[in-house]
Design an enzyme around this catalytic site. Structure first.
Site, PDB file in Angstrom:
ATOM      1  N   LYS A  52       0.812  -1.239  -0.062  1.00 13.49           N
ATOM      2  CA  LYS A  52       0.015   0.072  -0.209  1.00 13.49           C
ATOM      3  C   LYS A  52       0.875   1.253  -0.029  1.00 13.49           C
ATOM      4  O   LYS A  52       0.333   2.427  -0.499  1.00 13.49           O
ATOM      5  CB  LYS A  52      -0.813  -0.057   1.182  1.00 13.49           C
ATOM      6  CG  LYS A  52      -2.096  -0.891   1.085  1.00 13.49           C
ATOM      7  CD  LYS A  52      -2.892  -1.557   2.351  1.00 13.49           C
ATOM      8  CE  LYS A  52      -3.691  -2.577   2.214  1.00 13.49           C
ATOM      9  NZ  LYS A  52      -4.312  -2.835   3.525  1.00 13.49           N
ATOM     10  N   GLN A  96      -4.470  -1.802   9.632  1.00 13.70           N
ATOM     11  CA  GLN A  96      -4.396  -3.166   8.989  1.00 13.70           C
ATOM     12  C   GLN A  96      -4.884  -4.137  10.129  1.00 13.70           C
ATOM     13  O   GLN A  96      -4.492  -4.307  11.125  1.00 13.70           O
ATOM     14  CB  GLN A  96      -2.993  -3.420   8.812  1.00 13.70           C
ATOM     15  CG  GLN A  96      -2.532  -4.761   8.077  1.00 13.70           C
ATOM     16  CD  GLN A  96      -3.264  -4.786   6.736  1.00 13.70           C
ATOM     17  OE1 GLN A  96      -2.968  -3.795   5.916  1.00 13.70           O
ATOM     18  NE2 GLN A  96      -3.779  -5.756   6.297  1.00 13.70           N
ATOM     19  N   ASP A 119     -11.368   2.402   3.849  1.00 15.73           N
ATOM     20  CA  ASP A 119     -11.724   0.713   3.850  1.00 15.73           C
ATOM     21  C   ASP A 119     -13.173   0.949   3.598  1.00 15.73           C
ATOM     22  O   ASP A 119     -13.683  -0.271   3.343  1.00 15.73           O
ATOM     23  CB  ASP A 119     -11.373   0.059   4.867  1.00 15.73           C
ATOM     24  CG  ASP A 119      -9.964  -0.301   4.651  1.00 15.73           C
ATOM     25  OD1 ASP A 119      -9.463  -0.733   3.529  1.00 15.73           O
ATOM     26  OD2 ASP A 119      -8.967  -0.424   5.776  1.00 15.73           O
TER      27      ASP A 119
END
Length: 276
Positions: A52, A96, A119
């Site tokens: 990422k 994460q 997200d």
């Protein structure tokens, strides 16, 4: 033999557009910034975070990493998220998942501001996906095909992938069935699917006898096989002989996940600066 859906190629095309958007924003004095939190030293999580970060650099998004030790307390993690929520230079926040034992994924998802939840995991953003007026797409969003009138089956009902995926398919006029561990006669249901989405989190769960001839198979799984190699929820070698189109793992949905995350971060920056 199925045609391979090349997620890397689609992702590269999307990233070109995102890079142009970042340059346009920079000309207006807006820098796009994504804060990435990683707790502990899980190798898979570290790999995902590194990928990422590289993607952010490639398109001109500033990436701030917050690497916390595995023994970080819930209070410390939530305090960091609160700090980032209030940092005007940060447009998106990504933590994460999954977190180490003793820490709550659910509390973290609730803590991140919906305006910075790139997200699209928060209840507010999932609700927007449900009613079809979403700002952020789930990063696992599928490649774009014509779903109108198609029989779509999603195997997996997680809040992060299965349920949002079903809503997106429904919004594109697919006829959607969600399957799970309690579904009876699972193979009979999946064999009806024109579009079969595997999001169950079990290596090679979807076998050839579960797939209709000519189906489009989207594998959202990111698993490890007995040899420790990355694989999907679909038995690719056998299912690719029956499907018309199929996503590989790696190289299918994975690159699209990152591209969509970057797009969401740019959208967040525009929204926070009154540009949309």
């Amino acid at each position: 033999m199925a045609t391979i859906i090349d997620g890397k190629a689609v992702s590269a095309f999307l990233k070109d557009g995102i890079k142009k958007e970042c340059l346009e924003l920079k000309e207006k004095g807006v820098s796009v910034c994504l804060a990435v939190i990683i707790v502990g030293d899980d190798p898979a999580s570290r790999t995902y975070v590194n990928n990422k970060k590289k993607a952010c650099e490639a398109v001109g998004i500033i990436s701030r990493e917050y690497a916390l030790p595995a023994d970080t307390s819930m209070a410390e993690l939530l305090a960091l998220i609160d700090e980032l929520n209030n940092d005007r230079e940060v447009n998106g926040i990504l933590c994460q998942l999954p977190l180490p034992k003793g820490l709550s994924d659910e509390l973290v998802i609730k803590a991140i501001s919906p305006k910075k939840d790139v997200d699209a995991f928060s209840a507010e953003n999932v609700g927007h996906i449900m009613i079809g007026d979403h700002t952020f797409l789930p990063p696992s969003a599928y490649p774009q095909y014509c779903f109108c009138g198609k029989e779509c089956v999603v195997v997996g009902r997680s809040n992060i992938v299965g349920k949002p995926m079903a809503m997106l398919l429904l919004q594109q006029n697919g006829t959607v069935t969600i399957c799970h561990s309690k579904t009876k006669n699972l193979k009979e249901v999946t064999r009806r699917a024109d579009i079969l989405v595997a999001a169950v989190g079990k290596p090679y769960f979807v076998t050839a006898d579960m797939v209709k001839d000519g189906a489009v198979v989207i594998d959202v799984g990111m698993d490890r096989n007995s040899e420790g190699k990355l694989c999907g929820d679909v038995d690719f070698a056998e299912v690719s002989k029956k499907a018309s189109y199929i996503t590989p793992v790696p190289g299918g949905v994975g690159p699209m996940t990152i591209a969509t995350l970057l797009k969401n971060t740019v959208t967040a920056a525009k929204q926070q600066n009154g540009l949309i």
